[in-house]
Design a protein around this motif. Structure first.
Motif, mmCIF file in Angstrom:
data_model
loop_
_atom_site.group_PDB
_atom_site.id
_atom_site.type_symbol
_atom_site.label_atom_id
_atom_site.label_comp_id
_atom_site.label_asym_id
_atom_site.label_seq_id
_atom_site.Cartn_x
_atom_site.Cartn_y
_atom_site.Cartn_z
ATOM 1 N N PRO A 151 4.023 51.339 -3.434
ATOM 2 C CA PRO A 151 3.714 51.177 -2.000
ATOM 3 C C PRO A 151 4.802 50.396 -1.279
ATOM 4 O O PRO A 151 5.251 49.352 -1.761
ATOM 5 N N GLY A 152 5.231 50.908 -0.153
ATOM 6 C CA GLY A 152 6.241 50.230 0.636
ATOM 7 C C GLY A 152 7.667 50.442 0.167
ATOM 8 O O GLY A 152 8.606 49.903 0.762
ATOM 9 N N LYS A 153 7.841 51.222 -0.890
ATOM 10 C CA LYS A 153 9.183 51.481 -1.418
ATOM 11 C C LYS A 153 9.443 52.984 -1.457
ATOM 12 O O LYS A 153 8.522 53.799 -1.407
ATOM 13 N N GLU A 154 10.693 53.317 -1.570
ATOM 14 C CA GLU A 154 11.057 54.724 -1.711
ATOM 15 C C GLU A 154 10.867 55.168 -3.159
ATOM 16 O O GLU A 154 10.928 54.366 -4.084
ATOM 17 N N ARG A 155 10.666 56.490 -3.313
ATOM 18 C CA ARG A 155 10.589 57.042 -4.660
ATOM 19 C C ARG A 155 11.946 56.862 -5.334
ATOM 20 O O ARG A 155 12.989 57.120 -4.729
ATOM 21 N N GLU A 207 6.090 44.336 -11.576
ATOM 22 C CA GLU A 207 6.940 45.132 -10.669
ATOM 23 C C GLU A 207 7.110 46.572 -11.130
ATOM 24 O O GLU A 207 7.680 47.398 -10.402
ATOM 25 N N ASP A 208 6.620 46.911 -12.309
ATOM 26 C CA ASP A 208 6.621 48.300 -12.774
ATOM 27 C C ASP A 208 5.420 49.072 -12.231
ATOM 28 O O ASP A 208 5.325 50.286 -12.436
ATOM 29 N N THR A 209 4.524 48.386 -11.569
ATOM 30 C CA THR A 209 3.346 49.047 -11.008
ATOM 31 C C THR A 209 3.755 50.082 -9.976
ATOM 32 O O THR A 209 4.493 49.789 -9.026
ATOM 33 N N ALA A 210 3.310 51.315 -10.180
ATOM 34 C CA ALA A 210 3.677 52.419 -9.298
ATOM 35 C C ALA A 210 2.988 53.689 -9.764
ATOM 36 O O ALA A 210 2.403 53.724 -10.857
ATOM 37 N N MET A 211 3.058 54.714 -8.918
ATOM 38 C CA MET A 211 2.692 56.052 -9.351
ATOM 39 C C MET A 211 3.929 56.645 -10.022
ATOM 40 O O MET A 211 5.011 56.641 -9.429
#
Length: 122
Positions: free
Chosen positions: A41-45, A89-93
């Motif tokens: 969230p809030g970051k680019e892929r 910080e590795d949390t992501a889809m």
């Protein structure tokens, strides 16, 4: 039907491990470079790690080097990402993608999966 389907995402504590899987169907698996990307969230892929069709070349982003390992099982048409020493910080889809060229740029990918959620708690 041409598709890639991810699995393996989960909630894990910091320092833990997960293995993501991506099974491809409807395409010549060896003809495609494959990769893992993530979107927080809030970051680019961003590209996490990619591997060439033959599995001879790999790329790792700086933030996962030494912690993550990408590999592919050509007999099973499956791509894997072994993730160790996970951090919040590795949390992501996390998404699996396929490309006709060896590239870890999101814009170079031709086929995307639906994603699998990785959540790392502190």
């Amino acid at each position: 039907q041409v598709q890639v389907v991810e699995s393996g995402g989960d909630l894990v504590q910091a320092g833990g491990s997960l293995r993501l899987s991506c099974t491809a169907s409807g395409l010549g698996f060896d003809d495609y470079s494959m990769g893992w990307f993530r979107h927080a969230p809030g970051k680019e892929r961003e590209g996490v790690s990619c591997i060439s069709g033959e599995g001879l070349a790999t790329y790792y982003s700086n933030f996962v080097k030494g912690r993550f390992t990408i590999f592919r099982d050509r007999a099973q048409n499956t791509l894997y990402l072994q993730m160790n020493n996970l951090a919040p910080e590795d949390t992501a889809m996390y998404y699996c993608a396929a490309s006709r060229t060896f590239s870890c740029l999101p814009g170079a990918q031709a086929l995307w999966g639906q994603g699998t959620q990785v959540t790392v708690s502190s």
